[in-house]
Design a protein around this motif. Structure first.
Motif, PDB file in Angstrom:
ATOM      1  N   UNK A  56      87.357  78.753 -25.407  1.00 12.24           N
ATOM      2  CA  UNK A  56      88.724  78.229 -25.445  1.00 12.24           C
ATOM      3  C   UNK A  56      89.143  77.959 -26.881  1.00 12.24           C
ATOM      4  N   UNK A  57      90.225  78.622 -27.308  1.00  9.39           N
ATOM      5  CA  UNK A  57      90.785  78.403 -28.637  1.00  9.39           C
ATOM      6  C   UNK A  57      91.910  77.372 -28.513  1.00  9.39           C
ATOM      7  N   UNK A  58      91.682  76.184 -29.012  1.00 13.28           N
ATOM      8  CA  UNK A  58      92.637  75.094 -28.820  1.00 13.28           C
ATOM      9  C   UNK A  58      93.969  75.347 -29.521  1.00 13.28           C
ATOM     10  N   UNK A  59      93.987  76.189 -30.519  1.00 12.41           N
ATOM     11  CA  UNK A  59      95.231  76.476 -31.241  1.00 12.41           C
ATOM     12  C   UNK A  59      96.051  77.571 -30.577  1.00 12.41           C
ATOM     13  N   UNK A  60      95.412  78.431 -29.788  1.00  7.08           N
ATOM     14  CA  UNK A  60      96.114  79.602 -29.267  1.00  7.08           C
ATOM     15  C   UNK A  60      96.068  79.744 -27.747  1.00  7.08           C
ATOM     16  N   UNK A  61      95.247  78.960 -27.072  1.00  6.61           N
ATOM     17  CA  UNK A  61      95.123  79.067 -25.616  1.00  6.61           C
ATOM     18  C   UNK A  61      95.776  77.876 -24.927  1.00  6.61           C
ATOM     19  N   UNK A  62      96.178  78.103 -23.681  1.00  4.65           N
ATOM     20  CA  UNK A  62      96.712  77.041 -22.821  1.00  4.65           C
ATOM     21  C   UNK A  62      96.040  77.147 -21.467  1.00  4.65           C
ATOM     22  N   UNK A  63      95.509  76.047 -20.966  1.00  7.22           N
ATOM     23  CA  UNK A  63      94.925  75.998 -19.632  1.00  7.22           C
ATOM     24  C   UNK A  63      96.052  75.930 -18.606  1.00  7.22           C
ATOM     25  N   UNK A  64      95.987  76.788 -17.587  1.00  5.36           N
ATOM     26  CA  UNK A  64      96.968  76.737 -16.507  1.00  5.36           C
ATOM     27  C   UNK A  64      96.224  76.642 -15.178  1.00  5.36           C
ATOM     28  N   UNK A  65      96.880  76.028 -14.198  1.00  2.61           N
ATOM     29  CA  UNK A  65      96.302  75.889 -12.858  1.00  2.61           C
ATOM     30  C   UNK A  65      97.441  75.673 -11.879  1.00  2.61           C
ATOM     31  N   UNK A  66      97.122  75.738 -10.595  1.00  4.14           N
ATOM     32  CA  UNK A  66      98.123  75.531  -9.551  1.00  4.14           C
ATOM     33  C   UNK A  66      97.849  74.212  -8.842  1.00  4.14           C
ATOM     34  N   UNK A  67      98.774  73.274  -8.972  1.00  8.15           N
ATOM     35  CA  UNK A  67      98.661  71.958  -8.356  1.00  8.15           C
ATOM     36  C   UNK A  67      97.378  71.238  -8.770  1.00  8.15           C
ATOM     37  N   UNK A  68      97.003  71.412 -10.032  1.00  5.70           N
ATOM     38  CA  UNK A  68      95.860  70.672 -10.564  1.00  5.70           C
ATOM     39  C   UNK A  68      96.269  69.284 -11.005  1.00  5.70           C
ATOM     40  N   UNK A  69      97.513  69.172 -11.525  1.00  3.48           N
ATOM     41  CA  UNK A  69      98.048  67.859 -11.873  1.00  3.48           C
ATOM     42  C   UNK A  69      99.512  68.010 -12.261  1.00  3.48           C
ATOM     43  N   UNK A  70     100.396  67.619 -11.369  1.00  2.00           N
ATOM     44  CA  UNK A  70     101.823  67.597 -11.653  1.00  2.00           C
ATOM     45  C   UNK A  70     102.285  66.156 -11.707  1.00  2.00           C
ATOM     46  N   UNK A  71     103.581  65.942 -11.823  1.00  2.00           N
ATOM     47  CA  UNK A  71     104.074  64.581 -12.073  1.00  2.00           C
ATOM     48  C   UNK A  71     103.855  63.635 -10.897  1.00  2.00           C
ATOM     49  N   UNK A  72     103.682  64.170  -9.670  1.00  2.45           N
ATOM     50  CA  UNK A  72     103.453  63.250  -8.552  1.00  2.45           C
ATOM     51  C   UNK A  72     102.305  63.693  -7.638  1.00  2.45           C
TER      52      UNK A  72
END
Length: 243
Positions: free
Chosen positions: A90-106
């Motif tokens: 994982x490159x912290x400057x160039x990568x973004x972790x994505x997921x589905x319903x892993x953590x949203x606002x509610x």
């Protein structure tokens, strides 16, 4: 395509568990990397398995996805392997972790579950400082994933439902895929389950391969939906945060 140099590359992530309770455990933690390779970490619960045979079978059934299965004997080992994988890939400057319903606002499942597991086992937080975006809100609010029939409307805003609607039903996506220079694999028929709950019984019987197949299909779908959102949804409508 609308992919500027400032856009981060997506790393898709999904977990399988033995249940929803704080006392349950993570069975598989899967990552789909920007180069189209997958890394699946399997908690074997102390069983001896042939991980190389798993690699080959998963590549065969998925139509050529390069897969590496990493095995650990317990959940603590799985969390530590996640920590090492994030450090290595994982490159912290160039990568973004994505997921589905892993953590949203509610709501959300994967991140709260993983945090509690780390606390229980004394493992450092592997996603510290990583940029994260959940696909739940942009799929629900910015793309239409609702199915209606005979006057009744039912929301189909699930990972599998959203993917089927957006990828399998629209010719525009075929054009999008043909123009995109990326590792696309259109056939998701290798997923043996309709939902993650179906995988629990197989895992408890030591039948790990179908569980791995399901997790691979889910991180695959997550990555593809993330790329679709990247093109058709404004960055202003995608909530990203540091974990």
């Amino acid at each position: 395509m609308l992919r500027g140099s400032g856009h981060r590359s997506h790393v898709a992530w999904d977990i399988e568990t033995t249940g929803l309770s704080w006392s349950d455990q993570i069975t598989v933690s899967g990552f789909w990397l920007p180069d189209g390779r997958a890394r699946l970490i399997l908690n074997t619960n102390g069983d001896d398995v042939d991980m190389h045979a798993f690699d080959q079978h998963l590549e065969d059934v998925s139509g050529g996805v390069p897969v590496t299965v990493i095995t650990t004997s317990d959940e603590q080992g799985l969390l530590q392997a996640m920590h090492q994988l994030v450090f290595d890939y994982f490159d912290r400057d160039y990568n973004r972790l994505i997921a589905f319903n892993a953590e949203s606002w509610k709501s959300g499942f994967d991140l709260p579950f993983t945090r509690t597991s780390c606390i229980a086992h004394g493992v450092d937080w592997m996603f510290d400082g990583i940029e994260f975006a959940d696909l739940w809100d942009p799929l629900k609010k910015r793309l239409n994933t609702t199915y209606s029939s005979y006057g009744s409307t039912s929301e189909t805003n699930s990972l599998t439902g959203s993917h089927a609607i957006l990828f399998d039903q629209h010719h525009l996506v075929d054009q999008f895929l043909s123009e995109w220079e990326g590792p696309w694999y259109r056939d998701h028929e290798y997923d043996p389950f309709d939902d993650s709950g179906s995988a629990i019984g197989h895992y408890q019987r030591g039948d790990y391969l179908p569980v791995l197949q399901h997790n691979l299909a889910d991180v695959h779908r997550t990555w593809e939906l993330g790329e679709l959102i990247r093109v058709f949804v404004s960055q202003k409508d995608i909530t990203a945060k540091k974990l």
